[in-house]
Design an enzyme around this catalytic site. Structure first.
Site, PDB file in Angstrom:
ATOM      1  N   LEU A 160      40.631  25.292  50.598  1.00  0.00           N
ATOM      2  CA  LEU A 160      42.160  26.069  50.946  1.00  0.00           C
ATOM      3  C   LEU A 160      43.251  25.638  50.786  1.00  0.00           C
ATOM      4  O   LEU A 160      42.973  24.498  51.256  1.00  0.00           O
ATOM      5  CB  LEU A 160      41.858  26.912  51.831  1.00  0.00           C
ATOM      6  CG  LEU A 160      40.415  28.203  52.077  1.00  0.00           C
ATOM      7  CD1 LEU A 160      40.503  28.679  53.562  1.00  0.00           C
ATOM      8  CD2 LEU A 160      40.807  29.249  51.273  1.00  0.00           C
ATOM      9  N   ASP A 161      44.164  26.566  50.280  1.00  0.00           N
ATOM     10  CA  ASP A 161      45.676  25.593  50.270  1.00  0.00           C
ATOM     11  C   ASP A 161      46.069  25.069  51.211  1.00  0.00           C
ATOM     12  O   ASP A 161      45.185  26.187  52.393  1.00  0.00           O
ATOM     13  CB  ASP A 161      46.886  26.335  49.669  1.00  0.00           C
ATOM     14  CG  ASP A 161      46.838  26.596  47.933  1.00  0.00           C
ATOM     15  OD1 ASP A 161      45.671  25.460  47.145  1.00  0.00           O
ATOM     16  OD2 ASP A 161      46.683  27.619  47.724  1.00  0.00           O
ATOM     17  N   ARG A 162      47.017  24.287  51.924  1.00  0.00           N
ATOM     18  CA  ARG A 162      47.309  24.373  53.471  1.00  0.00           C
ATOM     19  C   ARG A 162      47.861  24.915  54.075  1.00  0.00           C
ATOM     20  O   ARG A 162      47.645  25.036  55.477  1.00  0.00           O
ATOM     21  CB  ARG A 162      47.794  22.747  53.325  1.00  0.00           C
ATOM     22  CG  ARG A 162      48.543  22.288  54.671  1.00  0.00           C
ATOM     23  CD  ARG A 162      50.188  21.717  54.727  1.00  0.00           C
ATOM     24  NE  ARG A 162      49.824  20.257  54.267  1.00  0.00           N
ATOM     25  CZ  ARG A 162      50.021  19.076  54.166  1.00  0.00           C
ATOM     26  NH1 ARG A 162      49.968  18.984  55.690  1.00  0.00           N
ATOM     27  NH2 ARG A 162      49.030  17.867  53.297  1.00  0.00           N
ATOM     28  N   THR A 164      46.979  28.645  53.383  1.00  0.00           N
ATOM     29  CA  THR A 164      46.649  29.085  53.832  1.00  0.00           C
ATOM     30  C   THR A 164      45.290  28.815  54.959  1.00  0.00           C
ATOM     31  O   THR A 164      44.970  28.693  54.902  1.00  0.00           O
ATOM     32  CB  THR A 164      45.168  29.174  52.500  1.00  0.00           C
ATOM     33  OG1 THR A 164      46.489  29.530  51.058  1.00  0.00           O
ATOM     34  CG2 THR A 164      44.687  30.796  52.392  1.00  0.00           C
ATOM     35  N   ARG A 263      48.328  32.782  43.972  1.00  0.00           N
ATOM     36  CA  ARG A 263      49.576  32.967  43.797  1.00  0.00           C
ATOM     37  C   ARG A 263      50.000  32.638  42.272  1.00  0.00           C
ATOM     38  O   ARG A 263      51.307  33.723  42.194  1.00  0.00           O
ATOM     39  CB  ARG A 263      49.288  31.932  44.272  1.00  0.00           C
ATOM     40  CG  ARG A 263      48.947  31.438  45.627  1.00  0.00           C
ATOM     41  CD  ARG A 263      49.324  29.969  46.477  1.00  0.00           C
ATOM     42  NE  ARG A 263      50.612  29.632  46.386  1.00  0.00           N
ATOM     43  CZ  ARG A 263      50.944  28.209  47.136  1.00  0.00           C
ATOM     44  NH1 ARG A 263      49.512  27.352  47.012  1.00  0.00           N
ATOM     45  NH2 ARG A 263      51.605  27.702  47.045  1.00  0.00           N
TER      46      ARG A 263
END
Length: 352
Positions: A160-162, A164, A263
């Site tokens: 997961l993105d930081r 998120t 995104r």
């Protein structure tokens, strides 16, 4: 995993030295693992950014062919490793040498929402990377390994993105990791997100199927963009709640797991994710600060897989954080929202 000298007993502890090219053979335990993850594991001390640079330049080869970071290894694959220079051991007392802080260990341990013999699921807090690197000493996986020192095979199933939050799956056994990777690769896992997007979404339920290319640079940072030569990514957006013309809460189901795909797809549709400072709308993000939004509103709400080695379904959900709940409540009270309009009508009627 075996090295070219044929000594399996040192496969995990030995590592390619800066003296010349070496070859590694993937073992049964490496089957199904992404090449980039494999390299990061065996090239201890080499920054992840340098690993990706080696892959882009074609210096790492699998069975004598150029390979992409997401290529899945098979047992018996022969991997060419170029000479690499390793980072020096971190100085005693430095952030990289110290274990994660007790408060960080407590936060991550307290974020586990499900666990069995094969895997665990974390409701990952926003602002914490899934792994260390690029200026981050400890990510979720490093913290978990510190919390569970006896669990020798803990590994990330996905990322997961930081910024998120939400469901992050970690395998506890290598066999479980291979099984879960196969489910993701074959599109058998169900991954649903909650995203607040800017503006009033007027596209109904929409399946966005567009190719994404990674690795483009803007201002020194890696960007993902819709490009015909990219890899196909599929996202299905469904509106859940409208907040006038300000924003819309969406449920997003992804059929693929490409970097930044929600995104980029949302931005391409003209409704970027609220609070996204990379692909979003700066002016609208600033306006949403009035509602308390100070980070990207993207949450991995649930994940569904089959339990490793079985056909028994497993579905795990992670509650939305209090900070994002507060944003939704503030939006509901705003002029133009359905509930806000109903409240104003009720106040008006009460005054007559």
């Amino acid at each position: 995993m075996a090295y070219g000298n044929g000594d399996d007993s040192v496969a995990e502890s030995a590592a390619p030295r800066a003296g010349g090219v070496q070859y590694v053979e993937a073992g049964e335990g490496d089957a199904g693992q992404r090449l980039d993850n494999f390299l990061v594991r065996i090239l201890k001390g080499v920054p992840r950014t340098h690993v990706y640079r080696l892959l882009r330049k074609g210096e790492v080869r699998v069975n004598s062919k150029r390979a992409k970071p997401d290529q899945r290894l098979e047992a018996g694959d022969r991997i060419r490793l170029p000479p690499v220079r390793r980072a020096e051991e971190p100085a005693a007392g430095s952030a990289a040498a110290r274990p994660p802080s007790p408060s960080l260990q407590k936060l991550i341990a307290g974020s586990i929402v499900y666990e069995d013999a094969d895997l665990l699921v974390i409701n990952k807090p926003a602002g914490i990377a899934v792994h260390g690197g690029s200026g981050t000493s400890h990510g979720v996986i490093e913290v978990l390994r510190a919390v569970r020192p006896d669990a020798k095979e803990l590994d990330l199933v996905h990322r997961l993105d930081r910024e998120t939050s939400g469901c992050l799956v970690v395998a506890k056994r290598r066999a479980a990791l291979r099984d879960l990777h196969a489910q993701l690769r074959e599109g058998k896992a169900e991954k649903r997100y909650l995203a607040l997007v800017c503006g009033k979404w007027d596209l109904g339920q929409k399946r966005i199927e567009l190719p994404l290319a990674t690795g483009e640079r803007r201002g020194g940072e890696r960007h993902v963009a819709v490009r015909s030569h990219g890899q196909m990514a599929v996202s299905t957006f469904r509106p859940v709640q409208f907040f006038g013309t300000v924003a819309t809460l969406m449920e997003v189901e992804i059929g693929t797991g490409k970097t930044h795909q929600i995104r980029v797809h949302a931005a391409h549709a003209g409704h970027p994710v609220a609070g996204d400072d990379k692909y979003g709308d700066r002016e609208r993000n600033e306006g949403l600060r009035a509602y308390g939004l100070d980070r990207m509103f993207l949450h991995a709400a649930s994940i569904g897989v089959d339990r490793p080695g079985t056909l028994e379904p497993l579905h795990v959900s992670a509650p939305l954080g209090a900070d994002l709940h507060a944003v939704l409540e503030a939006l509901l009270k705003a002029p133009g929202s359905r509930r806000g309009a109903a409240r104003r009508r009720a106040r008006s009627a009460a005054g007559r």
